[in-house]
Design a protein around this motif. Sequence first.
Motif, PDB file in Angstrom:
ATOM      1  N   PHE A  42       0.831  -1.197   0.000  1.00 22.59           N
ATOM      2  CA  PHE A  42       0.000   0.000   0.000  1.00 22.59           C
ATOM      3  C   PHE A  42       0.873   1.258   0.000  1.00 22.59           C
ATOM      4  O   PHE A  42       1.937   1.292   0.611  1.00 22.59           O
ATOM      5  N   LEU A  59      -7.558   3.642  -0.564  1.00 21.10           N
ATOM      6  CA  LEU A  59      -6.192   3.128  -0.566  1.00 21.10           C
ATOM      7  C   LEU A  59      -5.647   3.065  -1.988  1.00 21.10           C
ATOM      8  O   LEU A  59      -6.399   2.918  -2.956  1.00 21.10           O
ATOM      9  N   TRP A  61      -2.402   0.930  -4.010  1.00 23.96           N
ATOM     10  CA  TRP A  61      -1.488  -0.181  -3.754  1.00 23.96           C
ATOM     11  C   TRP A  61      -0.906  -0.698  -5.066  1.00 23.96           C
ATOM     12  O   TRP A  61      -1.388  -0.390  -6.153  1.00 23.96           O
TER      13      TRP A  61
END
Length: 274
Positions: A42, A59, A61
């Motif tokens: 991440f 997020l 990643w």
Amino acid sequence: MKKCVMLFWSGVLGIAACNRPDTQQTIAAPSAAQAPKIMAPFRYQKTIEVAPGKYYDVLAWGRGSETMGAFEILRSDSSSMKYTTTTGDLEGKIVDAMNSDMDTDGNPEIFIHTQAADSTNAAKIFAFEYNDDKARQLDFPKLTRSQRKGYRGNDNFFMKDGSLMREFDVYDENDTLAKKPIQKRLIQYSLRGNSISAEQISKDSTSTTSAAAVPAKKESSSSSNNSSTRSSSSSRNERSSSSRRHSTSHSSSRKERSKRSSKKETSKKKRRRH
């Protein structure tokens, strides 16, 4: 007796000295709370709470590349015990994530502001509207041709009065290194139904400059026409003058021929007399 008294006061002074605080002793300040470190794979994480028990974790990643990867929005509704995930491909990096309810229908919108990893620093927005656990992606308007004029990226997005605002510096087209901005451009986005509309709030000074240049061109054209008119008038005057000179010359020739003819007749008359 005196010894006992001296020992007594010595003991009292010693106890007082032990109880006196040491002014030179430093008290360690509490350490500031550090943000939790994001573990690979991440790269970005932000939590948005839209209501009690309803969270959206945004997020980014990906492994093996700093510019390519994916994003995801983790929706957690602890009251209904529903957990959903929305994902998409990502180029560049996430700068910020925001939420709003621009159309005031009770369904939150999540905006993900990303920036290109190349020299353009161009912005791209991923927009989603959530109806309970169902996510619908919204088409975000691209900059128009006039709005792209002088654009060099590094946008600033923020929420104001329920609208998404976009602000960025504008540069002269000849300033390829983007050293000195000439103005700022501000755009307001609003949501109606299923579409996002854009309206430029700021006024471009470049438009005023180009508009002011139009009369100058007309003036130049008018000046050229006047010059052409003067040239044509001058040419006509020259032709008229030449014509007058030719007429004068022709008249003089006739007078000279008339004089010569008169002299010849006078000479003939004299010879006939003799």
